[in-house]
Design an enzyme around this catalytic site. Sequence first.
Site, PDB file in Angstrom:
ATOM      1  N   HIS A  43     -57.348  18.708  30.450  1.00  0.00           N
ATOM      2  CA  HIS A  43     -58.784  18.920  29.752  1.00  0.00           C
ATOM      3  C   HIS A  43     -58.993  20.452  29.910  1.00  0.00           C
ATOM      4  O   HIS A  43     -59.260  21.122  29.000  1.00  0.00           O
ATOM      5  CB  HIS A  43     -59.959  18.226  30.422  1.00  0.00           C
ATOM      6  CG  HIS A  43     -61.247  18.381  29.784  1.00  0.00           C
ATOM      7  ND1 HIS A  43     -62.224  17.502  28.997  1.00  0.00           N
ATOM      8  CD2 HIS A  43     -62.138  19.556  29.955  1.00  0.00           C
ATOM      9  CE1 HIS A  43     -63.018  18.278  28.849  1.00  0.00           C
ATOM     10  NE2 HIS A  43     -63.325  19.472  29.449  1.00  0.00           N
ATOM     11  N   GLU A  44     -58.726  21.013  31.160  1.00  0.00           N
ATOM     12  CA  GLU A  44     -58.941  22.375  31.242  1.00  0.00           C
ATOM     13  C   GLU A  44     -58.100  23.501  30.855  1.00  0.00           C
ATOM     14  O   GLU A  44     -58.564  24.383  30.060  1.00  0.00           O
ATOM     15  CB  GLU A  44     -59.160  22.538  32.825  1.00  0.00           C
ATOM     16  CG  GLU A  44     -60.086  21.911  33.715  1.00  0.00           C
ATOM     17  CD  GLU A  44     -61.738  21.839  33.361  1.00  0.00           C
ATOM     18  OE1 GLU A  44     -62.015  22.945  32.173  1.00  0.00           O
ATOM     19  OE2 GLU A  44     -62.484  21.152  33.516  1.00  0.00           O
TER      20      GLU A  44
ATOM     21  N   GLN B 210     -64.921  28.827  29.042  1.00  0.00           N
ATOM     22  CA  GLN B 210     -66.304  28.001  28.765  1.00  0.00           C
ATOM     23  C   GLN B 210     -67.381  29.000  29.370  1.00  0.00           C
ATOM     24  O   GLN B 210     -68.544  29.106  28.916  1.00  0.00           O
ATOM     25  CB  GLN B 210     -66.420  26.792  29.562  1.00  0.00           C
ATOM     26  CG  GLN B 210     -65.604  25.813  29.143  1.00  0.00           C
ATOM     27  CD  GLN B 210     -65.540  24.395  30.046  1.00  0.00           C
ATOM     28  OE1 GLN B 210     -64.959  24.327  31.207  1.00  0.00           O
ATOM     29  NE2 GLN B 210     -66.616  23.673  29.600  1.00  0.00           N
TER      30      GLN B 210
ATOM     31  N   LEU C 144     -68.766  20.041  29.895  1.00  0.00           N
ATOM     32  CA  LEU C 144     -69.988  20.582  29.943  1.00  0.00           C
ATOM     33  C   LEU C 144     -70.163  21.480  28.771  1.00  0.00           C
ATOM     34  O   LEU C 144     -71.741  22.021  28.622  1.00  0.00           O
ATOM     35  CB  LEU C 144     -69.950  21.797  31.092  1.00  0.00           C
ATOM     36  CG  LEU C 144     -69.712  21.031  32.760  1.00  0.00           C
ATOM     37  CD1 LEU C 144     -69.416  21.999  33.964  1.00  0.00           C
ATOM     38  CD2 LEU C 144     -70.951  20.235  32.857  1.00  0.00           C
TER      39      LEU C 144
ATOM     40  N   GLY D 250     -64.584  20.278  36.766  1.00  0.00           N
ATOM     41  CA  GLY D 250     -63.668  21.352  36.414  1.00  0.00           C
ATOM     42  C   GLY D 250     -64.568  22.472  35.494  1.00  0.00           C
ATOM     43  O   GLY D 250     -65.698  22.154  35.046  1.00  0.00           O
TER      44      GLY D 250
END
Length: 165
Positions: free
Chosen positions: A131-132, A49, A90, A44
């Site tokens: 999470h995203e 980010q 990430l 994802g």
Amino acid sequence: MLTILEFPDPRLRTKAKPVAVFDKALHTLIDAMFATMYAAPGIGLAATQVNVHQQLLVLDVSEEKNAPLVLINPKIVERDGVQVYQEGCLSVPGIFADVERAERIVVEAADRDGKPVRIEADGLLAVCIQHEMDHLVGKLFVDYLSPLKRELVRKKLEKAHREAG
Ligand code: GNR
Ligand code: NI
């Protein structure tokens, strides 16, 4: 490829604004986000980010990497149950920790053309969407850890950043 911001970069704390225009530039951004996510590799990626502060995320939790999903202006309209999954990010490379999330969610969002979509998710897909969506409000999975653990993670990553120049 887009550059992925890393904790403790303060830009990761930015709250994203809703996407209002579904144009060619948005499609170019979505394509670049998929390329960046698959190359990382990750399951994802939230626009936050890559320093774009719009409510946009891409994901693909399939084994074969053939199930791309785009969610724009997502809202969780139902949540049930609890699951614990060992998460990574990430933007927090090399760190993994158990996080508690809803087991099942229903999400309403728009697709890349602005068309409404409703998705029922459980298991890893539900973890990944939650999470995203946290990224879009400036939240990271390390925020669920104790302050002491989060401080250890910050020190470790700042050292790694220094050594990488
Ligand atoms: O690639 C990723 N793997 C992952 C594993 C467990 C729980 C969440 C994730 S999302 C992460 C990619 C990422 O950082 N997305 O924001
Ligand atoms: Ni992440």
